[in-house]
Design a protein around this motif. Structure first.
Motif, PDB file in Angstrom:
ATOM      1  N   ASN A   1      40.982  56.723  91.206  1.00 42.19           N
ATOM      2  CA  ASN A   1      39.719  56.512  90.488  1.00 42.19           C
ATOM      3  C   ASN A   1      38.626  57.402  91.017  1.00 42.19           C
ATOM      4  N   LEU A   2      38.534  57.395  92.348  1.00 34.28           N
ATOM      5  CA  LEU A   2      37.490  58.184  92.976  1.00 34.28           C
ATOM      6  C   LEU A   2      37.674  59.658  92.633  1.00 34.28           C
TER       7      LEU A   2
ATOM      8  N   VAL B   1      35.039  62.021  90.838  1.00 30.79           N
ATOM      9  CA  VAL B   1      34.521  63.234  91.469  1.00 30.79           C
ATOM     10  C   VAL B   1      34.685  64.415  90.539  1.00 30.79           C
ATOM     11  N   SER B   2      35.870  64.485  89.939  1.00 30.06           N
ATOM     12  CA  SER B   2      36.148  65.628  89.085  1.00 30.06           C
ATOM     13  C   SER B   2      35.241  65.631  87.859  1.00 30.06           C
ATOM     14  N   VAL B   3      35.071  64.474  87.271  1.00 24.60           N
ATOM     15  CA  VAL B   3      34.229  64.413  86.072  1.00 24.60           C
ATOM     16  C   VAL B   3      32.787  64.746  86.420  1.00 24.60           C
TER      17      VAL B   3
ATOM     18  N   LEU C   1      39.728  61.003  81.478  1.00 29.80           N
ATOM     19  CA  LEU C   1      39.497  59.711  82.129  1.00 29.80           C
ATOM     20  C   LEU C   1      40.271  58.625  81.412  1.00 29.80           C
ATOM     21  N   GLY C   2      40.187  58.687  80.089  1.00 30.33           N
ATOM     22  CA  GLY C   2      40.904  57.674  79.334  1.00 30.33           C
ATOM     23  C   GLY C   2      42.381  57.981  79.232  1.00 30.33           C
TER      24      GLY C   2
ATOM     25  N   ALA D   1      49.496  59.883  89.325  1.00 28.02           N
ATOM     26  CA  ALA D   1      49.213  61.143  90.007  1.00 28.02           C
ATOM     27  C   ALA D   1      47.879  61.733  89.578  1.00 28.02           C
ATOM     28  N   ARG D   2      46.922  60.834  89.310  1.00 28.72           N
ATOM     29  CA  ARG D   2      45.631  61.328  88.831  1.00 28.72           C
ATOM     30  C   ARG D   2      44.957  62.309  89.789  1.00 28.72           C
TER      31      ARG D   2
END
Lengths: 189, 514, 102, 528, 611
Positions: free
Chosen positions: E28-29, E33-35, E100-101, E108-109
């Motif tokens: 999630n983090l 961060v990426s977004v 994100l969705g 493996a996000r």
């Protein structure tokens, strides 16, 4: 053809013939006998060359001592012709050896050829009879006198004589080592 | 008679005091051995010999290094020459003899062989070698050479219970005698021309030396008549005699057989002292009396060197028996050293680099050889002649110090940096390059590469895991039992090892000479 | 026939040397090999004496003396070896003396 | 003697002393062996990096140590250490790889670990000394110092057929070493410089003129001698077989550092001292280098074993270094040095990671692996990074070296063929590199792998495995993103050495266009 | 200013490092961060775009020196760069949000978002780079990030193969590009774009066809043009947002961007070749797209075809038009890809369009926006595609009729296959369980769709672009405006999409699981299906030529080098060694023979025969 010439040919034949027969003989005893003939021939040649002392030595040391030793050993080991399987194990080696030896003799003799033209040996072929003549200062002149040998050995050649002494000692010890059972008592068992 | 005394006026016996002392020591050893009853007493003869030689060695070093800085001089009517080279060779032989004695003490004791006689003969032989290298006269040279040889024959055959040892002695004797006959023939030919040059169509040299056996006279004779065929033949025959001594081709053929049969310390003695003596004599000859014939001799020596290098290395590759292998590798080393001899002929000068390099090489060879033979001596192989690769499997793990010593010794023989042997080879390369002996260098390079095969093949056995042993194999005799209980040999070998490494990295003042 | 010159002596010497060598090459009996060696040395001795005589120089003669000494000792040691070897191998032939080989 | 020289000397002596201690069996307990070996391998690492940072590019040699009483005065041998622009990055590289190899050795769980560490630290000592030597004799000596332990280590801890390979490798390398030694000695003898180090030799060369013939011959000796040591094309089989069989740490140190010996020698000694000869030999160098790139490259593609592939790949990339040297220009040679550093790091990393892979799969055969990334993502990451570095992806040092070599090839029109053929290598290496990645880490798990005994216990990298890998990867990455850190000092050094070539090459046509000579000059005036 | 640009460049780099080093286990983090990074990029780039008043921003610093070669790390922010920067940052942000969705349930996000950040970094690098070598560096890096993202589902053999293929094919292109750069450097003495432009103006004689074609290889590889197009359809094995971002909107377009940056280096012949290749690609890809079943592959071929249009425009001397089309294409293609992503996500990763159907009712937002995309790409009047594509067609009509013909045929096909896709997927009845249960996705996925739909509609109106962004294509567009045959073109363009629509309606309004074309025109269908056998040819090359060749080389190496050279010399040595060994037979008389021969030899030597 002088007497010397005739004697030379006789003794030359003796020594060479003796040598060849030794090399080719079957039985070790006969080989040793031929060897003695050859050695005596050589001694005689020494006489012709006026080296009387050496001739005496030759007879005493070689013909007398060394060859007797040989004979003694031959008797000791009891090697007769029966024990000798074949003299030439195969004729090829014999042939090669014979050829090579002849080549060797030929080459060595050919070496002497340059002297032939310039050399007339007859001139230096004088009988030396100066047994009492004093030795020169810088060189040892050929002498028939035994004392000349003695003096030379004891002065100039003192060192080699001493070394020969050790050589003989070493030979003696060597023979002892090889003949005597092991010296350390423990190994007798 | 007085006129003869002239010849004796410079019989300076003091000049050869180390030889005399050594002979005296040899006699004392014999005497001790003679009067000793117990085996302990016999052992004492050996201990005395070692002690005596150590003292002599140290004292000799002190003598010429500290007390009397040596200069070139002659004695015995010019029959002997003394100088720095000769002093170095003396030290070399003394050191070698000392090491042989130490190894022999252990060897003889374990094999229950005679002690006194062995040491006696070794010491006399060493004295003979020392005289040999000082001689400037063919008669002395011959007599000294034969003294050495006569000492060596029984030494090689010392283990009279072993047919192999006896056979080796017999072979050594036959070929030794044959080679000395060749040597003699050569000497005689030169003598013949020398005493009566006109008769052989040779120019009479303007000489003050009336003695045709003297090196000075021969030198002048040869310089004047460098293309006289009788002289040339004489010279090559003399070289043939010496080639036998150093084990150079085509007179190398006896080497492995004799090394194979000889007792281990004598193998070392043969490999080091006898070979070194040959080279010292060869150097004296080619740079002294025969220097007029350099042009003529170089191609011959080049051929000998190349052939020797190839033959020795190639034949060594296939050997399973280590003593034979070492013998053949020694042949190869003789080839390398022959290159140094050639270089010394091309680059003349009384103390030229090539000679020093040869000395250095021989010295490193001594250190390495004794390290190797030392470890082989302590191996309790059932038959002393049959050291096989398999006896040394995993030595590094079984007896680490012995394994390491052996590896360093082999490495030094192979010329692997940073060991002393490498420095020797490096110097040899450099001097050969300086002398422009390119073909010989090529042969050396190829030879060294081939030699890696058998040297490292041995190291491989020492280091690596053994091949798998199958059940039906006979249980192997444990060669390395009690290998740690060897007394004085262990520190001795370790110091050889240390010296081999040290000389490889730091030559210090020794290097100044090169 | 020509007058005998030192050359004849020398050739004779070389012939003796060569015969000795021949003996060494073709004989299998160690005793005979040792004898052949002696013959070679004899040849050398003849040559040496001839040279010494012709050159009017005693050194050669003295050398002969040493050579004889050496030859005698060599024979002594050689025969001792032979006897020792014979005890082991019961043979004086080189064919039975080939333990040391590859 | 200031701190820097102590560090320099220490980085050679500490491993040597450490090896003596290991030999002597000094630390008895396992924990203290570990502590000691961390120190032994860590000290050169830290020292070399410190020295790298303290380096002063204005001096000819930094941190010099000179002891002239080593003996062999005639040959001019002295104990002379120092670093210059070319050697300081390589020295740092040696320290880094040595550290990584050491750490991996400590945790390798090899039998007779003490001996292993002892030999490895000897090797390390030699490697550190090699790049620190100014004197050519010691340069060679240290090389052999490092080489000998490889024989024993390959033989003792090696893989399949180790006994034969160890011997073959040693014979081969001895041949190379001897040929190059004769070249070096010939140089010494012919130039007859007072000292056997580079500055003196080049000084002496200005006075003594070497004949063209002998210069040519000496260069040939050096080229083929060093070429064998670097696995130049027809002489490469020892390397591929040897690395395949060698234990990890040895492969790392040998392929990563020791193999740079020959290139270093060519760059520091042979080419600058014998420039004309280098020109004559350069076609030879370049054709053989192409052999390395293409032929060995294709063979690498055919490999089924991961480690064998890495071995061939490492040999293949050596070809680029040779090409750079063959061009004989500052750009070419400088890039070759750059590539040497980066190649050393990346190859060492590859070998290290291959051992990690093996530890998990018990095999090097790529067919028997697959899908490993699911279980060991971190290992896959490292492996991917190393593979990409090897194939010259920007962001890793290798790119700069390879690119520079390509660039240098473009300078001379005659080299255009070489440019095209050499550039094919980037495709070849991508093919086999990525194929290996795909086979080992991607895709589904193979049946053999699932059946293997270790399958259930496969885990990702542990700390002791991450440390060495990271210590190599980080510098490789830093060079890649900011190459100026080493390129400017290489440039300064090589620029001086190769100034002569620079003047010569200006006589070449500088571009590929026939009439471009004048226009380029005019064009240059346009630049700000 | 420059700090802004640099922080823009390195922000995603830092973000990638942070994610890959520290957030590997925190999905999630990492995604947040990426977004936020993407958002930051957009903000920074907007700041940069609106603050830079100068025509271009130039800055550089030494990066690498070696002899005469000094490479500078530099930034050149000129007109095309501004536009691309805007596209990249804007589309990038939207796709990040979409991801994100889309990637919500992927374990493996972190890897995925790290890869996206790397991609953003390299793409911005390409955009801003001021010299060819720097472009090359980032060029390879985008290749790498593409590799990484395609291989996201690495457990499937398909992804593993596709990622490798993408990288290697790109490398083949880069091979040419690399050689081009080297040639450029030695021809001009520099690789700096600004200096190159000056030099090319000053001495046009330096420009050669070979050189610019070599450079164009980079374009061919990256933009998947003939013959290196094979990787792009396969690259669809990656997650769909990645396909949208990399393989549709930005990265593949970077090839065109490269051409635009170096357009001054091109000769007539080279341009002609590129135009022809592009036009042919436009047609070829259209045929391929017509018969695909996989929704993403259809879009991929459509991308190829649109890239062909851009290449054609560039080749015809209208780089502005190419860039304009690039822009509009970025919007509508991203839209469609995201739309397909939305569908795929809703249908549980079912990608076969024949398994969809009737989605319009279940997913109205997706369907609506998708339709807008379809209309835009088909060139329906007054949408963005209409302006950009018809401008290219008009230009081609006026300057090169053969190419126009090809492009026009392509336009017909585009409309046909796009409407085919729409009809099959969204109209009719649901043909599988997945599509029956499909539901509209969450806001994070629909919001980007809506935004992109707006842009797809409005993107064609040049007037709407701020000057800073649209200034590059303005001149070319106004030049187009002055060309004749405007009306004729309107008719032609309109008829093209109408024909496409009608054909598609007729063919595909009612379908089953089978493609109706395969029954009606089986021969034609087969040919299209085969894609002209490119994949077969390449796999034939790899399996039947390259692999055997490698094995052959291996055998040769074993035989000649290991065998003949190494073992051979060892064998000769061994033979000689055996020979030497054979000398030791232990017999005294044989040894004596050695002595005899030695003596004879010595004596013969002394006689001087050998001299």
């Amino acid at each position: 053809m002088s007497t010397v010439d005739i004697l030379f040919w006789i003794f030359a034949t003796l020594s060479v013939g003796g040598g060849l027969s030794m090399v080719l003989s079957r039985h070790p005893v006969s080989a040793a006998m031929f060897m003695i003939i050859s050695l005596v021939g050589v001694a005689a040649l020494f006489v012709l060359l006026e080296s009387f002392f050496l001739a005496v030595l030759q007879v005493l040391v070689y013909a007398g001592a060394v060859m007797v030793l040989f004979l003694f050993i031959i008797m000791l080991l009891d090697v007769g012709p029966g024990a000798s399987k074949i003299n030439f194990s195969n004729w090829k080696t014999g042939l090669i050896g014979f050829g090579a030896s002849c080549l060797l003799i030929f080459l060595l003799s050919a070496l002497l050829s340059p002297g032939e033209d310039t050399l007339s040996f007859g001139q230096s072929w004088t009988v030396i009879n100066n047994s009492t003549a004093p030795a020169p200062v810088d060189a040892l002149v050929f002498s028939t006198d035994i004392s000349a040998f003695g003096y030379a050995l004891m002065t100039k050649y003192m060192l080699p004589v001493q070394i020969s002494g050790f050589l003989l000692l070493a030979a003696m010890i060597g023979v002892i080592i090889l003949s005597k059972r092991s010296g350390t008592p423990s190994s007798n068992s | 008679m007085e006129s003869y005394l002239n010849f004796a006026k410079d019989n300076l016996w003091g000049e050869i005091w180390p030889e005399l002392t050594l002979c005296l020591g040899a006699l004392i050893v014999l005497a001790i051995d003679l009067f000793a009853n117990s085996s302990n007493g016999k052992k004492r003869a050996g201990q005395f010999a070692i002690l005596f030689q150590t003292i002599l060695f140290v004292f000799h070093l002190l003598d010429y290094l500290l007390l009397r800085h040596t200069f070139d001089r002659e004695s015995f009517s010019g029959m002997l020459k003394h100088g720095i080279h000769q002093d170095i060779t003396r030290s070399f032989f003394l050191l070698s003899s000392l090491l042989v004695s130490v190894l022999a003490q252990f060897f003889l004791h374990t094999r229950k062989l005679r002690i006194g006689e062995f040491h006696h003969l070794t010491m006399v032989a060493t004295a003979g070698l020392m005289i040999l290298c000082q001689s400037q006269h063919f008669i002395v040279l011959f007599v000294a050479l034969e003294t050495v040889a006569i000492c060596f024959y029984p030494l090689v055959a010392f283990d009279r219970e072993s047919p192999k040892s006896l056979e080796a002695g017999m072979k050594y004797l036959i070929f030794g005698a044959l080679s000395s006959a060749l040597l003699l023939l050569g000497i005689v030919l030169i003598y013949g021309v020398g005493v009566n040059p006109e008769a052989w169509g040779a120019t009479v040299p303007n000489t003050s030396y009336a003695d045709a056996f003297s090196f000075h006279a021969v030198y002048q004779l040869i310089t004047e008549n460098s293309d006289h065929s009788l002289i040339r033949t004489g010279v090559v025959l003399i070289l043939a005699g010496i080639a036998f001594k150093v084990g150079a081709a085509p007179f190398q053929i006896w080497v492995p057989d004799v090394y194979h049969g000889a007792p281990m310390p004598i193998t070392a003695f043969l490999a080091v002292s006898s070979k070194a003596a040959g080279f010292f004599v060869l150097l004296t000859l080619v740079n002294g009396p025969f220097s007029g014939l350099s042009e003529f001799l170089l191609p011959l020596l080049g051929f000998i060197a190349t052939f020797t290098i190839f033959f020795g290395n190639l034949a060594a590759c296939t050997q399973k028996n280590l003593k034979r292998m070492l013998g053949l590798s020694g042949v190869a080393h003789a080839g390398y050293l022959m290159v140094a001899v050639m270089a010394s002929m091309i680059l003349p000068g009384s103390s030229d680099r090539a000679v020093w390099i040869l000395f250095f090489y021989l010295f490193t060879y001594l250190l390495a050889s004794f390290a190797v033979f030392g470890v082989m001596t302590i191996a309790k192989v059932q038959n002393d002649s049959e050291h096989e690769f398999t006896d040394y499997e995993e030595l590094l793990r079984k007896v680490p110090w012995a394994g390491l010593t052996l590896i360093i010794g082999i490495g030094s023989l192979a010329g692997i940096p940073p060991l002393a042997g490498f420095i020797g080879k490096l110097l040899l390369f450099s001097v050969a390059l300086e002398a422009k002996l390119y073909l010989s260098i090529l042969a050396m390079v190829v030879g060294v590469v081939i030699s890696i095969y058998y040297y490292f093949g041995w190291i491989r056995e020492i280091c690596f895991h053994p091949r798998p042993v199958f059940e039906d194999d006979d249980p192997k005799h444990d060669v390395w039992k009690d290998a740690d209980r060897v007394g004085f040999i262990k520190p001795l070998l370790l110091s050889l090892l240390f010296a081999s490494i040290l000389l490889g990295i730091w030559q210090g003042p020794l290097g100044d000479a090169f | 026939m020509l007058t005998v010159t030192p050359l004849h002596f020398l050739i004779l010497a070389f012939v003796l040397f060569g015969i000795g060598f021949l003996g060494l090459l073709i004989r299998r009996n160690i005793l005979l090999m040792l004898m052949s060696l002696e013959l070679m040395l004899n040849g050398i001795n003849v040559a040496l004496v001839t040279f010494s005589r012709v050159g009017n120089n005693l050194d050669g003669g003295i050398f002969v003396f040493f050579i004889m000494t050496v030859a005698a000792s060599e024979v002594a040691v050689g025969l001792a070896l032979l006897v020792a070897l014979y005890k082991k191998r019961k043979s004086v032939f080189t064919d039975d003396m080939a333990l040391l080989k590859n | 003697m200031n701190l820097n020289t102590i560090l320099l000397l220490g980085s050679i002596i500490v491993p040597a002393v450490g090896s003596l201690l290991f030999f002597g069996g000094f630390p008895k307990e396992d924990s203290s062996i570990k502590k000691l070996s961390y120190f032994v391998f860590g000290f050169p690492f830290i020292a070399s990096i410190l020295l790298f940072l303290n380096f002063d590019p204005t001096q000819e040699y930094c941190f010099e140590i000179l002891y002239s009483r080593m003996g062999l005065q005639e040959l001019g041998i002295t104990f002379h250490l120092g670093l210059n622009g070319v050697s300081s990055p390589l020295f740092a590289m040696a320290g880094i790889i040595g550290f990584a190899a050491g750490i991996s050795a400590i945790h390798s769980g090899a039998e007779r670990l003490r001996l292993y560490l002892a030999l490895l630290s000897i090797m390390l000592s030699g490697l550190m000394g090699l790049f620190a030597s100014v004197d050519l004799f010691f340069y060679y000596l240290f090389h052999e110092f490092a080489l000998i332990p490889t024989f024993i280590m390959v033989g003792l801890w090696g893989g399949r057929d180790r006994r034969g390979i160890a011997l073959e490798m040693t014979i081969y390398l001895t041949l190379g070493a001897l040929i190059s030694l004769s070249g070096l000695v010939a140089l010494n003898v012919m130039i007859d410089a007072p000292k056997f180090d580079f500055p003196h030799l080049s000084d002496a060369l200005t006075q003594v003129s070497l004949s063209d013939r002998s210069a040519y011959n000496i260069f040939g000796l050096l080229l083929f001698g060093f070429g064998i040591l670097v696995a130049l094309f027809p002489f490469h089989t020892w390397a591929t077989r040897g690395y395949d069989a060698a234990p990890t740490s040895v492969s790392m140190l040998h392929a990563g550092v020791l193999k740079k010996f020959g290139l270093y020698g060519l760059i520091q000694i042979a080419v600058p001292l014998l420039p004309q000869a280098a020109e004559c030999w350069s076609p030879w160098i370049m054709w053989l280098a192409l052999g390395n790139i293409l032929i060995v490259g294709f063979v690498a593609m055919a490999q089924t074993s991961f480690k064998a592939m890495i071995s061939y790949g490492s040999v293949m990339h050596m070809g680029y270094c040779f090409l750079g040297i063959g061009v004989c220009s500052t750009i070419g040679v400088g890039s070759a040095v750059m590539l040497m550093c980066a190649h050393g790091l990346s190859v060492a990393l590859m070998f290290l990671l291959a051992s990690y892979v093996r530890r998990r799969t018990n095999t090097f055969e790529m067919e028997e692996m697959g899908g490993l990334a699911a279980k060991t993502p971190l290992l896959a990451c490292f492996c991917l990074a190393a593979t990409l570095a090897t194939i010259g992806l920007p962001g890793f040092g290798n790119f700069w070296g390879e690119f520079g070599v390509f660039l240098s090839l473009g300078e001379n029109k005659e080299h255009f063929t070489f440019l095209i053929l050499a550039a094919l290598g980037i495709i070849i290496s991508a093919v086999f590199g990525l194929r290996a990645m795909a086979k080992i880490f991607f895709g589904s798990e193979s049946q053999e792998f699932q059946k293997s005994t270790t399958y259930s216990s496969v885990s990702d990298l542990c700390k002791s495995e991450i440390l060495p890998a990271t210590s190599i990867l980080v510098p490789l990455f830093l060079i890649g993103i900011w190459p100026l850190t080493i390129s400017h000092r290489i440039d300064l050094e090589i620029g001086q050495r190769y100034a002569e070539f620079q003047s010569q090459s200006s006589s070449f046509k500088p571009s590929c266009c026939p009439d471009s000579e004048e226009s380029t000059e005019e064009g240059n005036t346009l630049l700000p | 200013m420059i700090n802004l640009a640099l922080s823009l460049l390195f922000l995603p780099f830092v973000s990638a490092l942070v994610i890959l080093l520290f957030l590997r286990a925190k999905g999630n983090l990492a995604s947040l961060v990426s977004v936020f990074t993407a958002a930051g990029i957009l903000i920074l780039s907007l700041l940069l775009l609106f603050n830079s008043q100068e025509s271009s921003l130039v800055w550089n610093t030494t990066w690498f020196t070696m002899g005469s070669w000094e490479l500078r790390f530099g930034i050149l922010l000129d007109d095309p760069a501004r536009l691309l920067l805007f596209i990249v940052s804007f589309v990038g942000l939207l796709i990040h949000i979409f991801s994100l969705g889309y990637m919500e349930s992927d374990p493996a996000r972190p890897r995925y978002f790290g890869g996206l950040s790397i991609f953003m970094f390299s793409m911005i690098g390409i955009t801003l780079a001021d010299n060819l070598i720097m472009i090359f560096v980032f060029w390879e890096l985008v290749g790498f990030s593409s590799y990484l993202l395609i291989a996201h589902y690495f457990q499937t053999d398909e992804a593993s193969q596709a990622s490798r293929k993408a990288f290697i094919v790109n490398r083949v292109g880069d091979f040419g590009f690399l050689i081009g750069i080297v040639l450029t450097y030695w021809t001009f003495g520099t690789v700096n774009l600004g200096e190159l432009a000056d030099l090319a103006d000053f001495s046009p004689s330096l420009i050669t066809t070979g050189l610019c074609l070599a450079l164009a290889c980079g374009f061919i590889g990256k933009s998947a043009q003939f013959p290196l197009h094979v990787w792009l359809p396969d690259a669809m094995a990656g997650p769909t947002p990645v396909s949208a971002l990399i393989h549709a909107a930005t990265m593949v377009a970077a090839g065109v961007y490269l051409l635009i940056r170096i357009d001054f280096l091109f000769t007539e012949q080279a341009l002609g070749l590129i135009a022809f290749l592009g036009a042919a690609m436009g047609l070829y890809a259209g045929f391929c797209a017509l018969v695909q079943r996989d929704i993403k592959k259809i879009l991929a071929y459509s991308t190829l075809s649109q890239l062909g249009y851009m290449a054609a425009a560039f080749g015809l001397g209208a780089p502005g038009l190419a860039l304009f089309h690039l822009t509009t294409h970025a919007f509508f293609k991203a839209l469609m890809f995201l739309g397909s992503g939305s569908v795929i996500h809703a249908c549980h990763h079912e990608q076969d369009i024949f398994k969809y159907g009737g989605l319009r009712k279940r997913m109205p937002v997706t369907a609506g926006t998708f339709l807008i995309g379809v209309l835009a790409i088909s060139g329906v009047n007054f949408l963005s595609g209409y302006y950009s594509k018809d401008a290219i067609l008009l230009w081609a009509y006026n300057f090169n009729l053969p190419i126009f013909t090809l492009l026009y045929a392509g336009a017909l096909l585009t409309a046909a296959y796009m409407f085919r896709l729409y009809f099959i997927a969204f109209e009719g009845e649901a043909r599988s369980e997945h599509s029956q249960s499909a539901k509209e996705n969450s806001l994070s996925m629909t919001l980007p769709l809506v935004l992109l739909a707006f842009l797809s509609v409005l993107g064609g109106y040049v007037i709407l672009y701020p000057f800073n962004i649209g200034s590059y294509f303005a001149p070319d567009l106004s030049a187009t405006a002055l060309l004749p045959h405007h009306m004729w073109m309107v008719v032609l363009g309109t008829s093209a999409w109408i024909i496409g629509l009608v054909v598609a309606r007729k063919l595909y309004a009612q379908v089953n699981q089978e493609d109706p074309l395969s029954q009606r025109l089986p021969g034609f269908f087969e040919i299209c299906q085969s894609k002209l056998f490119f994949d077969q040819i390449y796999s034939f090359y790899v399996n039947k030529i390259q692999d055997p060749f490698c094995r052959f080389m291996e055998v040769m190496e074993l035989l000649f080098i290991s065998g003949l050279m190494v073992r051979g010399s060892a064998g000769v040595t061994a033979l000689l060694a055996m020979l030497a060994k054979a000398c030791y037979i232990g017999r005294v008389h044989v040894y004596a023979l050695w002595f005899m021969l030695g003596t004879l030899g010595f004596i013969i030597y002394s006689s001087g025969i050998f001299e």
